[in-house]
Motif scaffolding. Structure first.
Motif, PDB file in Angstrom:
ATOM      1  N   SER A  78      84.143 107.406  44.802  1.00 29.62           N
ATOM      2  CA  SER A  78      85.192 106.430  45.111  1.00 29.62           C
ATOM      3  C   SER A  78      85.173 106.007  46.577  1.00 29.62           C
ATOM      4  CB  SER A  78      86.566 106.993  44.750  1.00 29.62           C
ATOM      5  OG  SER A  78      86.876 108.145  45.518  1.00 29.62           O
ATOM      6  N   SER A  79      84.589 106.827  47.455  1.00 29.64           N
ATOM      7  CA  SER A  79      84.495 106.443  48.865  1.00 29.64           C
ATOM      8  C   SER A  79      83.646 105.194  49.055  1.00 29.64           C
ATOM      9  CB  SER A  79      83.901 107.603  49.677  1.00 29.64           C
ATOM     10  OG  SER A  79      82.596 107.929  49.232  1.00 29.64           O
ATOM     11  N   GLU A  80      82.753 104.914  48.091  1.00 36.19           N
ATOM     12  CA  GLU A  80      81.931 103.703  48.167  1.00 36.19           C
ATOM     13  C   GLU A  80      82.761 102.436  47.927  1.00 36.19           C
ATOM     14  OE1 GLU A  80      78.902 103.252  49.040  1.00 36.19           O
ATOM     15  OE2 GLU A  80      77.980 105.240  48.962  1.00 36.19           O
ATOM     16  N   TYR A  81      83.905 102.576  47.312  1.00 31.69           N
ATOM     17  CA  TYR A  81      84.716 101.408  46.972  1.00 31.69           C
ATOM     18  C   TYR A  81      85.833 101.173  47.982  1.00 31.69           C
ATOM     19  CZ  TYR A  81      82.126 101.689  42.642  1.00 31.69           C
ATOM     20  OH  TYR A  81      81.098 101.729  41.722  1.00 31.69           O
ATOM     21  N   LEU A  82      85.783 101.858  49.104  1.00 26.15           N
ATOM     22  CA  LEU A  82      86.771 101.657  50.157  1.00 26.15           C
ATOM     23  C   LEU A  82      86.202 100.742  51.234  1.00 26.15           C
ATOM     24  CD1 LEU A  82      88.054 105.337  50.573  1.00 26.15           C
ATOM     25  CD2 LEU A  82      89.140 103.488  49.289  1.00 26.15           C
ATOM     26  N   ASN A  83      86.949  99.711  51.583  1.00 23.81           N
ATOM     27  CA  ASN A  83      86.591  98.814  52.701  1.00 23.81           C
ATOM     28  C   ASN A  83      85.205  98.187  52.556  1.00 23.81           C
ATOM     29  OD1 ASN A  83      89.065  99.550  54.016  1.00 23.81           O
ATOM     30  ND2 ASN A  83      88.076 101.428  54.749  1.00 23.81           N
ATOM     31  N   GLY A  84      84.798  97.939  51.313  1.00 23.46           N
ATOM     32  CA  GLY A  84      83.528  97.261  51.086  1.00 23.46           C
ATOM     33  C   GLY A  84      82.297  98.079  51.388  1.00 23.46           C
ATOM     34  N   ALA A  85      82.425  99.419  51.379  1.00 24.91           N
ATOM     35  CA  ALA A  85      81.281 100.272  51.713  1.00 24.91           C
ATOM     36  C   ALA A  85      80.126 100.091  50.737  1.00 24.91           C
ATOM     37  CB  ALA A  85      81.719 101.734  51.741  1.00 24.91           C
ATOM     38  N   LEU A  86      80.439  99.807  49.471  1.00 18.13           N
ATOM     39  CA  LEU A  86      79.381  99.673  48.474  1.00 18.13           C
ATOM     40  C   LEU A  86      78.470  98.490  48.795  1.00 18.13           C
ATOM     41  CD1 LEU A  86      78.111 100.657  45.855  1.00 18.13           C
ATOM     42  CD2 LEU A  86      79.688  99.183  44.599  1.00 18.13           C
ATOM     43  N   LEU A 167      85.540 103.388  36.892  1.00 23.17           N
ATOM     44  CA  LEU A 167      86.914 103.006  37.217  1.00 23.17           C
ATOM     45  C   LEU A 167      87.104 102.569  38.671  1.00 23.17           C
ATOM     46  CD1 LEU A 167      88.886 105.795  35.316  1.00 23.17           C
ATOM     47  CD2 LEU A 167      88.310 103.496  34.530  1.00 23.17           C
ATOM     48  N   ARG A 168      86.158 102.916  39.546  1.00 20.50           N
ATOM     49  CA  ARG A 168      86.215 102.557  40.964  1.00 20.50           C
ATOM     50  C   ARG A 168      87.430 103.140  41.686  1.00 20.50           C
ATOM     51  NH1 ARG A 168      84.168  96.432  42.092  1.00 20.50           N
ATOM     52  NH2 ARG A 168      82.187  96.537  40.982  1.00 20.50           N
ATOM     53  N   SER A 169      87.957 104.226  41.199  1.00 18.29           N
ATOM     54  CA  SER A 169      89.141 104.827  41.814  1.00 18.29           C
ATOM     55  C   SER A 169      89.151 106.327  41.579  1.00 18.29           C
ATOM     56  CB  SER A 169      90.408 104.200  41.242  1.00 18.29           C
ATOM     57  OG  SER A 169      91.559 104.913  41.647  1.00 18.29           O
ATOM     58  N   GLY A 170      89.156 107.088  42.671  1.00 23.83           N
ATOM     59  CA  GLY A 170      89.239 108.533  42.540  1.00 23.83           C
ATOM     60  C   GLY A 170      90.579 108.977  41.997  1.00 23.83           C
ATOM     61  N   VAL A 171      91.642 108.290  42.390  1.00 24.87           N
ATOM     62  CA  VAL A 171      92.979 108.645  41.907  1.00 24.87           C
ATOM     63  C   VAL A 171      93.064 108.450  40.400  1.00 24.87           C
ATOM     64  CG1 VAL A 171      95.422 108.049  42.019  1.00 24.87           C
ATOM     65  CG2 VAL A 171      94.062 108.107  44.116  1.00 24.87           C
ATOM     66  N   ALA A 172      92.537 107.330  39.912  1.00 20.53           N
ATOM     67  CA  ALA A 172      92.564 107.062  38.469  1.00 20.53           C
ATOM     68  C   ALA A 172      91.766 108.112  37.702  1.00 20.53           C
ATOM     69  CB  ALA A 172      92.014 105.668  38.189  1.00 20.53           C
ATOM     70  N   VAL A 173      90.629 108.502  38.246  1.00 20.71           N
ATOM     71  CA  VAL A 173      89.786 109.494  37.580  1.00 20.71           C
ATOM     72  C   VAL A 173      90.499 110.833  37.480  1.00 20.71           C
ATOM     73  CG1 VAL A 173      87.681 110.871  37.829  1.00 20.71           C
ATOM     74  CG2 VAL A 173      87.613 108.410  38.198  1.00 20.71           C
ATOM     75  N   LEU A 174      91.099 111.274  38.578  1.00 15.04           N
ATOM     76  CA  LEU A 174      91.778 112.563  38.567  1.00 15.04           C
ATOM     77  C   LEU A 174      93.022 112.532  37.691  1.00 15.04           C
ATOM     78  CD1 LEU A 174      91.422 113.623  42.299  1.00 15.04           C
ATOM     79  CD2 LEU A 174      90.082 114.372  40.339  1.00 15.04           C
ATOM     80  N   SER A 175      93.710 111.392  37.637  1.00 14.36           N
ATOM     81  CA  SER A 175      94.902 111.295  36.789  1.00 14.36           C
ATOM     82  C   SER A 175      94.535 111.342  35.316  1.00 14.36           C
ATOM     83  CB  SER A 175      95.665 110.006  37.092  1.00 14.36           C
ATOM     84  OG  SER A 175      94.906 108.865  36.731  1.00 14.36           O
ATOM     85  N   TRP A 238      75.435 101.937  33.893  1.00 15.31           N
ATOM     86  CA  TRP A 238      75.553 100.649  33.194  1.00 15.31           C
ATOM     87  C   TRP A 238      76.548  99.750  33.903  1.00 15.31           C
ATOM     88  CZ3 TRP A 238      79.400  97.870  30.733  1.00 15.31           C
ATOM     89  CH2 TRP A 238      78.979  96.846  29.879  1.00 15.31           C
ATOM     90  N   THR A 239      77.671 100.325  34.327  1.00 15.49           N
ATOM     91  CA  THR A 239      78.701  99.552  35.017  1.00 15.49           C
ATOM     92  C   THR A 239      78.209  99.063  36.376  1.00 15.49           C
ATOM     93  OG1 THR A 239      80.440 100.832  33.931  1.00 15.49           O
ATOM     94  CG2 THR A 239      81.072  99.584  35.874  1.00 15.49           C
ATOM     95  N   LEU A 240      77.559  99.939  37.130  1.00 18.30           N
ATOM     96  CA  LEU A 240      77.098  99.592  38.462  1.00 18.30           C
ATOM     97  C   LEU A 240      76.067  98.462  38.423  1.00 18.30           C
ATOM     98  CD1 LEU A 240      77.129 100.350  41.517  1.00 18.30           C
ATOM     99  CD2 LEU A 240      75.221 101.887  41.027  1.00 18.30           C
ATOM    100  N   ARG A 241      75.202  98.469  37.426  1.00 16.21           N
ATOM    101  CA  ARG A 241      74.148  97.460  37.346  1.00 16.21           C
ATOM    102  C   ARG A 241      74.657  96.105  36.884  1.00 16.21           C
ATOM    103  NH1 ARG A 241      68.916  99.733  34.323  1.00 16.21           N
ATOM    104  NH2 ARG A 241      68.245  97.645  34.958  1.00 16.21           N
ATOM    105  N   ARG A 242      75.806  96.067  36.244  1.00 17.81           N
ATOM    106  CA  ARG A 242      76.283  94.824  35.658  1.00 17.81           C
ATOM    107  C   ARG A 242      77.524  94.245  36.324  1.00 17.81           C
ATOM    108  NH1 ARG A 242      73.240  97.335  32.359  1.00 17.81           N
ATOM    109  NH2 ARG A 242      72.117  96.275  30.674  1.00 17.81           N
ATOM    110  N   ARG A 243      78.069  94.945  37.313  1.00 20.07           N
ATOM    111  CA  ARG A 243      79.297  94.470  37.939  1.00 20.07           C
ATOM    112  C   ARG A 243      79.041  94.187  39.414  1.00 20.07           C
ATOM    113  NH1 ARG A 243      84.334  97.993  36.384  1.00 20.07           N
ATOM    114  NH2 ARG A 243      83.314  99.506  37.768  1.00 20.07           N
ATOM    115  N   ASP A 244      79.699  93.176  39.932  1.00 19.54           N
ATOM    116  CA  ASP A 244      79.559  92.831  41.350  1.00 19.54           C
ATOM    117  C   ASP A 244      80.100  93.960  42.225  1.00 19.54           C
ATOM    118  OD1 ASP A 244      78.461  90.409  40.701  1.00 19.54           O
ATOM    119  OD2 ASP A 244      80.354  89.311  40.827  1.00 19.54           O
ATOM    120  N   ALA A 245      79.488  94.123  43.394  1.00 18.77           N
ATOM    121  CA  ALA A 245      79.942  95.141  44.333  1.00 18.77           C
ATOM    122  C   ALA A 245      81.291  94.749  44.932  1.00 18.77           C
ATOM    123  CB  ALA A 245      78.926  95.335  45.438  1.00 18.77           C
TER     124      ALA A 245
END
Length: 245
Positions: A78-86, A167-175, A238-245
């Motif tokens: 999920s750190s990759e999805y913070l502040n456009g890091a990905l 899910l692009r969210s650590g909080v969502a995953v843990l919940s 599959w998600t990473l290859r088909r979804r925009d960063a």
């Protein structure tokens, strides 16, 4: 970039970020802390219970350490999805499969190494409080349980990492995963016990029993847990290859 270079960059990321590094350290510290507290206070008193299982009980604190393992896998992704890091990561490594494979390899490798150290240390620490009830690594199934516990923690980290990519969210995953691992098996077990055996935590923890009961043995149970993790990792790819960063 070569795959080795990508691996090195992912290692630098994880050790530099407080979230993943702290979660990985918590796997060891939480498990050992709960082990020391539980075995020092009630370890010998509980050893005489009719349903006591010395080998499985030695890994009681793994129920707490596994939450930290889930947090490690989730935060490492999920750190990759913070502040456009990905976007920066993919600019450096445009081949998404290359990038994802390296990240998963580093997460899995670190989780496995930490899990093995944690499992053996927790087992030996707990038995040091057990006096005449203590068992050693020569106890039937003890080494297998320690190795299996380390593999189990690594599989949970990979399960969380794959789901975090989706899910692009650590909080969502843990919940989702914390109730799924800690609560759902007991709810389903009351309704349909045989189904609960194939959930990742119940299946994976079969390796901790000296004589597993039910449909799954120690290694087949761990294989079922690995299948859950593999499905999550592949869904993440599959998600990473088909979804925009």
């Amino acid at each position: 970039m070569s795959f080795t270079a990508v691996l090195h960059s992912e290692w630098i990321k994880i050790k530099s970020l407080r979230g993943p590094a702290g979660s990985l350290l918590a796997v060891l510290l939480v498990t050992l802390g709960v082990t020391a507290l539980a075995f020092a206070t009630i370890g010998q008193a509980e050893a005489d219970n009719p349903g006591a299982e010395p080998l499985y009980d030695a890994f009681y604190a793994l129920n707490f350490g596994q939450v930290a393992a889930l947090a490690f896998g989730a935060t490492a992704i999920s750190s990759e999805y913070l502040n456009g890091a990905l976007r920066v990561s993919l600019a450096a490594v445009p081949r998404r499969t290359h990038f994802y494979a390296a990240k998963i390899a580093v997460i899995g490798g670190l989780a496995l190494a930490t899990g093995l150290v944690t499992a053996f240390a927790a087992f030996l620490l707990g038995q040091s409080f057990m006096g005449s009830y203590a068992i050693g690594l020569d106890h039937p199934g003890a080494v297998r349980a320690c190795v299996g516990a380390g593999v189990y923690l690594a599989l949970l980290a990979l399960l969380a990492a794959g789901l975090a990519t989706v899910l692009r969210s650590g909080v969502a995953v843990l919940s989702i995963l914390i109730p799924f691992v800690l609560i759902v098996p007991f709810v389903i077990g009351d309704v349909a016990g045989s189904v609960a055996e194939f959930l990742p935590d119940r299946a994976g923890q079969q390796v901790l029993h000296a004589a597993p009961a039910g449909h799954l043995g120690p290694w087949s149970g761990l294989a079922v847990c690995a299948a859950w993790s593999a499905a999550a990792v592949l869904a993440g790819l599959w998600t990473l290859r088909r979804r925009d960063a």
